[in-house]
Design an enzyme around this catalytic site. Structure first.
Site, PDB file in Angstrom:
ATOM      1  N   LYS A  72     -38.230  -2.247   3.042  1.00 50.01           N
ATOM      2  CA  LYS A  72     -37.679  -3.331   3.848  1.00 50.01           C
ATOM      3  C   LYS A  72     -38.233  -3.267   5.263  1.00 50.01           C
ATOM      4  O   LYS A  72     -38.041  -2.276   5.977  1.00 50.01           O
ATOM      5  CB  LYS A  72     -36.155  -3.235   3.854  1.00 50.01           C
ATOM      6  CG  LYS A  72     -35.443  -4.417   4.479  1.00 50.01           C
ATOM      7  CD  LYS A  72     -33.931  -4.292   4.277  1.00 50.01           C
ATOM      8  CE  LYS A  72     -33.155  -5.482   4.782  1.00 50.01           C
ATOM      9  NZ  LYS A  72     -31.695  -5.354   4.523  1.00 50.01           N
ATOM     10  N   CYS A 122     -33.764  -8.655   1.123  1.00 50.97           N
ATOM     11  CA  CYS A 122     -32.701  -9.259   1.918  1.00 50.97           C
ATOM     12  C   CYS A 122     -33.213  -9.881   3.219  1.00 50.97           C
ATOM     13  O   CYS A 122     -33.824 -10.939   3.220  1.00 50.97           O
ATOM     14  CB  CYS A 122     -31.603  -8.234   2.165  1.00 50.97           C
ATOM     15  SG  CYS A 122     -29.990  -9.001   2.506  1.00 50.97           S
ATOM     16  N   GLU A 161     -30.596  -5.143  -4.204  1.00 50.95           N
ATOM     17  CA  GLU A 161     -30.898  -4.210  -3.123  1.00 50.95           C
ATOM     18  C   GLU A 161     -29.919  -3.033  -3.158  1.00 50.95           C
ATOM     19  O   GLU A 161     -28.710  -3.212  -3.308  1.00 50.95           O
ATOM     20  CB  GLU A 161     -30.774  -4.946  -1.790  1.00 50.95           C
ATOM     21  CG  GLU A 161     -30.935  -4.083  -0.557  1.00 50.95           C
ATOM     22  CD  GLU A 161     -30.647  -4.839   0.731  1.00 50.95           C
ATOM     23  OE1 GLU A 161     -31.023  -4.332   1.795  1.00 50.95           O
ATOM     24  OE2 GLU A 161     -30.043  -5.935   0.676  1.00 50.95           O
TER      25      GLU A 161
END
Length: 579
Positions: A116, A149, A45
């Protein structure tokens, strides 16, 4: 066509403000992986820029459009080696909005991207929540999905991708505050029967310690390759047939889901002050809660009901002597596992009368599993018996293939308000379905009582790590690093009381436990039963701690409040077609 493919996870420590250096090093590591034969390469990431940005102004010189110069450089490498690469980077769109993005790049250029969707504490300083939800990309090396994440904390994200047919979830992260490979990563592979290819950064950035542990996790939850620390390339092999056959034939098959019971997954009960929400119009306000002791009892029920009841009474008395307020016993603890139809009991009936007497004598709440007979119909049921004689019944909603030969599935959830808190019930295999625990969390449950008779492996150890972790995160060996039902507690911010049959000769490992609502709080608030018959007990706090707004995580439910239910419609479709 071969279903086996070599894959690579790149572990890397980027340096903030040195974008060119970061990209050059990532290209070098990806080239190394490709030359070793990797067909799918995953990088961390925000690997091109680093992660801990103060605000939009600070990150602005480093954002890029997609496609753009950075993706073009990785596309050239992918074309040269006929491979696929996942790159994490800050993206700017045509309206000047910034996103934390993962890009899947193949030999022919950009295949797709994921923004995300669940911002962690850092992203709201500069990035918008992603708007490209739950995509699965078809490629010659399998169906590939992307998560970033924090996304993987949420059961809905990986589940939707698995329902869309994902063979591999490429999870790129800047994971912190926990030893890796993280239990959440393992559970998402395990419950969705797909590979998780994990690329996590390592190192220290603006006082934040990242934990490394990049890995490849198989569809059965086995970590088949891992890198503890440092820059480098981790190589492994995946077999798409292993994932696809497990999804179709395994005990956690999607065909056993009950979408008609899941519409609440599209609701957002914790978007308002939950104390006000659950008391709205004076209907079902939360119980005030209290500090209590909750125990789980594990043993091997036999075919003699009287003997099983004697074992239940002995364990209940022991728990009471230790100050317990609630004891959860295993699935079919009263009637035994051998011949449920023959041993099935009516509710209420002679068996529940004896449980009522025991609960009244000890001043305990008891949760016991039993085979229930209701006319000509049989259920795998659990009773919550209160000291005042009230009985609440839950009928197992998700049946295994063996159970369908004798039992009818229940058609609803059971939630009971007690002085201990709001209690929901699941039975064994139910808890393998993440949707079930989530519905109970959305109903405001403080605790899930789960009588179980689960065979096989749902926990694994950790040998220890050399990675520097901020105290008090452990680094030494841990026999229960991953416990699937600990994850169930943490992802729903509730206590999970898991009481499993212990009978190793018949494949039941026990490993009963009471798990706390915050799995990132060390030392963890939990207890796991040792091998053999016995108890595990934990102090449970369900009080509101704050007269205006709940500050207790079990009432506040941070992870539940961060969900994105507007994108979850696929969870309630009657059937999935791609798995």
């Amino acid at each position: 066509m071969s279903t086996k493919h070599k894959v690579a996870a790149v572990q890397f420590e980027p340096t903030m403000f040195e974008k060119e250096r970061n990209i050059a090093r990532l290209l070098e590591l990806c080239e190394q992986a490709a030359e070793a034969g990797a067909e799918l390469i995953v990088t961390p990431e925000m690997g091109t820029t680093g992660y801990c940005w103060f605000d939009r102004a600070e990150v602005a010189p480093f954002v890029e459009a997609i496609p753009g110069p950075t993706t073009s450089r990785f596309a050239a490498l992918a074309r040269k080696h006929d491979c696929y690469i996942v790159v994490g980077m800050p993206e700017v769109d045509e309206d000047g909005i910034y996103f934390n993005t993962a890009v899947l790049i193949g030999p022919d250029g950009i295949v797709g991207r994921h923004r995300k969707t669940h911002p962690y504490i850092s992203e709201p300083k500069w990035a918008a929540a992603g708007d490209l939800h739950n995509q699965v990309f078809e490629t010659p090396i399998g169906r590939i999905a992307l998560l970033i994440c924090m996304d993987i904390h949420f059961v809905e994200t990986a589940r939707l991708m698995a329902l869309g047919g994902a063979d591999v979830i490429c999870h790129i992260s800047n994971w912190l505050a926990e030893r890796t490979p993280a239990p959440y990563w393992i559970s998402r592979a395990f419950e969705n029967s797909c590979y998780v290819l994990e690329s996590n950064r390592w190192g220290l950035e603006r006082t934040v310690q990242f934990s490394g542990g990049s890995c490849v996790i198989a569809p059965d939850g086995q970590v088949i390759a891992v890198r503890d620390r440092g820059d480098g390339v981790l190589l492994s092999e995946i077999d798409l047939d292993a994932a696809r056959s497990r999804r179709v034939l395994g005990e956690t098959v999607f065909a056993q889901r009950r979408p008609e019971l899941y519409p609440e997954l599209l609701s957002d009960t914790f978007s308002w002050n939950p104390r006000d929400f659950f008391g709205l119009y004076g209907h079902e306000p939360w119980p005030p809660g209290k500090t209590s002791r909750v125990s789980v009892a594990q043993f091997a029920p036999g075919d003699d009901i009287d003997q099983n009841l004697a074992e239940i009474a002995a364990l209940a008395r022991k728990a009471s002597a230790e100050g317990a307020d609630l004891v959860v016993f295993p699935e079919l603890a009263v009637t035994g596992l051998g011949d449920p139809v023959t041993s099935a009991q009516p509710i209420p009936g002679p068996v529940t009368d004896r449980l009522e007497e025991l609960a009244a004598e000890l001043g305990l709440y008891l949760v016991c599993g039993l085979a229930e007979r209701a006319g000509d119909t049989h259920y795998n049921s659990a009773c919550l018996v209160a000291p005042d004689g009230d009985i609440s019944v839950y009928r197992k909603t998700h049946l295994t293939a063996d159970e369908r030969s004798w039992a009818t599935a229940g058609d609803g959830w059971t939630v009971v308000d007690t002085p201990i808190g709001r209690i929901g019930m699941l039975i064994g295999h139910d808890a393998s379905f993440p949707e079930a625990g989530r519905v109970l969390a959305l109903r405001g449950c403080d605790l899930i009582a789960c009588p179980a008779a689960i065979k096989g492996r749902f926990s694994s150890s950790h040998a220890g790590t050399e990675v520097v972790q901020p105290k008090p995160i452990p680094t030494g060996p841990d026999p229960h690093h991953w416990h699937h039902f600990r994850v169930r507690a943490g992802e729903n911010n509730l206590f999970f009381a898991f009481a499993n049959v212990v009978d190793p000769e018949r494949g039941y490992p026990g490993l009963s436990g009471v798990f706390g609502p915050d799995t990132f709080a060390f030392p963890r608030r939990e207890a796991i039963a040792a091998g053999g018959t016995g108890l595990a007990t934990v102090l449970v706090d369900t009080t509101n701690l704050d007269s205006v707004y709940p500050t207790n995580v079990v009432r506040r439910k941070d992870l539940v409040s961060m969900r994105m239910p507007h994108s979850y419609r696929g969870l309630v479709k009657a059937a999935a077609t791609n798995y």
